[in-house]
Design an enzyme around this catalytic site. Structure first.
Site, PDB file in Angstrom:
ATOM      1  CE1 TYR A 103      -4.370  -1.345   0.678  1.00 23.49           C
ATOM      2  CE2 TYR A 103      -3.074  -3.006   1.816  1.00 23.49           C
ATOM      3  CZ  TYR A 103      -4.268  -2.592   1.257  1.00 23.49           C
ATOM      4  OH  TYR A 103      -5.337  -3.430   1.270  1.00 23.49           O
ATOM      5  NE  ARG A 152      -7.177 -10.009   4.743  1.00 26.53           N
ATOM      6  CZ  ARG A 152      -8.113  -9.165   4.320  1.00 26.53           C
ATOM      7  NH1 ARG A 152      -7.943  -7.868   4.439  1.00 26.53           N
ATOM      8  NH2 ARG A 152      -9.239  -9.598   3.778  1.00 26.53           N
ATOM      9  CG  HIS A 155      -8.131  -7.383   0.018  1.00 25.98           C
ATOM     10  ND1 HIS A 155      -6.968  -7.950   0.468  1.00 25.98           N
ATOM     11  CD2 HIS A 155      -8.189  -6.160   0.612  1.00 25.98           C
ATOM     12  CE1 HIS A 155      -6.349  -7.123   1.286  1.00 25.98           C
ATOM     13  NE2 HIS A 155      -7.054  -6.016   1.389  1.00 25.98           N
TER      14      HIS A 155
END
Ligand SMILES: [Fe+3]
Lengths: 232, 194
Positions: A103, A152, A155
């Site tokens: 990110y 994760r 997504h």
């Protein structure tokens, strides 16, 4: 008019101990029922003046010296209420990791490369038929601290308003066939029967020739009561 | 393809990395925000200027630095305005940019809506919440209106204080209402099944 309540057969609970941070952050007392007033049945409205060119194109909206790296995809779908009626002109916000699973967020310390040409945030309004469409890069998986070897699944985060604050939705879209879904407590927090609602489908209609493969992800927001006269 | 019943899309956590997507301006990212901590668009708008300040606490009494708070409120006349040129009834802030994980909204005190006491709808999001929570902020100096508010009065008496923002006058003379949110514990905030 009254609005449907959150459907707790479908929605994840507040406390889901496998997702460790819920333990200290879930309300411990039952929610207090509330009769809807104008305060619940209204919500912010945004218009087209808010949206800039390329706000829905994450492959373009942060270019510095070229195209972002990764697999270019299209994510499109329809936003409806629980009766399948389109919700038009509603704001859809989206944010995601880059192709490497990193990110832009300053707190993200995952040791994977940032992409100078990719920001990861976008927004659009649904059209008159409730349709939205984003051009982006397929996000990578990333590790997190919930449990050993916790990653994760790929997504994309979504945020929507609908017509009232009661229809507010923040969710995540996943990709078909991702083996990490079985080990992800955020996804697993949704009752099993309804988890498929969060998995997008590959869609040939959304796919654009020689350009990008398409995924379809429809979203359903809380609507007004299906049987408004029943309780009178 | 026809379908009678469309199931609500399940909620998922906003996660720890919402800042650049949902509150970019506040966190100094190069992307405009749709809303921030200032609900007053035009200084000419009428109404009492107030600050809403608060913190969010977890079950151990620790401050939560990665929550996101949204407000939805009426204007001074008690209207949920769709005219965004004067006053935006919607605000959004993360708790990660002010010391001690505070949020601070600049707004006007809402008027009464449908005979209810003045109040602000508050939506709380955070990592560790698979579904967002809804609460309401009432004003500590509206004793009379509060005593007649159907929603506030529907709450058990010993929990009503969790919905009251405490009025304080700051050294610069401005009015600030302090509204802390407790996810758990003896002062656990009342959350509504909205
Ligand atoms: Fe994420």
């Amino acid at each position: 008019m009254s609005q449907n309540k959150r459907d707790w057969d479908v929605q994840p609970p507040f406390l889901y101990p496998d997702y460790k941070s819920t333990v200290l952050r879930a309300p411990s007392r039952p929610l207090v029922p509330i009769k809807h007033t104008l305060s619940e049945l209204t919500g912010p409205v945004y218009g087209h003046d808010l949206i800039r060119p390329f706000d829905n194109d994450l492959t373009m909206n942060a270019r510095v010296n070229g195209a972002p790296l990764g697999e270019r995809i299209i994510v499109a779908g329809k936003v409806t209420d629980e009766r399948g009626r389109p919700i038009s002109n509603t704001l859809v916000e989206l944010w995601q990791a880059n192709a490497s699973g990193r990110y832009v967020h300053k707190v993200d310390q995952h040791d994977a490369p940032l992409d100078p040409n990719f920001f990861g945030g976008g927004r659009c309004l649904t059209d008159s038929e409730g349709n939205y469409k984003f051009y982006t890069i397929k996000p990578g998986a990333y590790p997190w601290g919930n449990h050993p070897k916790a990653w994760r699944p790929n997504h994309i985060h979504f945020s929507l308003f609908g017509n009232q604050i009661t229809s507010r939705l923040v969710t995540q879209m996943y990709f078909p066939g991702d083996p990490l879904l079985d080990y992800d407590p955020v996804f697993q927090g949704v009752p099993e029967k309804y988890r498929h609602l969060l998995i997008s489908n590959f869609d040939l209609g959304v796919t654009e020739q020689d350009f990008a493969i398409g995924f379809r992800f429809d979203m359903v927001l809380r609507g007004d009561n299906e049987t408004p006269f029943e309780n009178r | 393809m026809s379908q009678d019943k469309f199931y609500q899309t399940p909620s998922q956590t906003v996660g720890p990395y919402f800042a650049y997507g949902l509150t970019p301006k506040q966190y100094l990212y190069n992307f405009p925000s749709i809303a921030d901590g200032n609900l007053i668009i035009n200084d000419e708008v009428s109404g009492e200027r107030i600050t809403i300040s608060g913190q969010v606490y977890d079950g151990n009494g620790h401050l939560i630095p990665d929550a996101m708070i949204e407000l939805w409120q009426a204007d001074a006349e008690g209207n949920y305005s769709k005219d965004l040129s004067m006053f935006h009834g919607f605000g959004r802030l993360g708790t990660g940019t002010i010391k001690d994980s505070k949020f601070e909204f600049q707004t006007i005190k809402p008027g009464r809506v449908d005979g209810q006491a003045p109040h602000i709808n508050v939506i709380v999001f955070m990592r560790g919440q698979l579904t967002h929570t809804y609460t309401r902020l009432y004003f500590s100096d509206e004793t009379e209106a509060n005593s007649q508010d159907p929603v506030l009065q529907s709450v058990e008496e010993d929990r009503r204080n969790t919905l009251l923002a405490t009025k304080t006058i700051r050294p610069d003379g401005t009015t600030c209402y302090v509204f802390n949110i407790y996810m758990q514990g003896p002062n656990e905030t009342v959350f509504f099944d909205v």
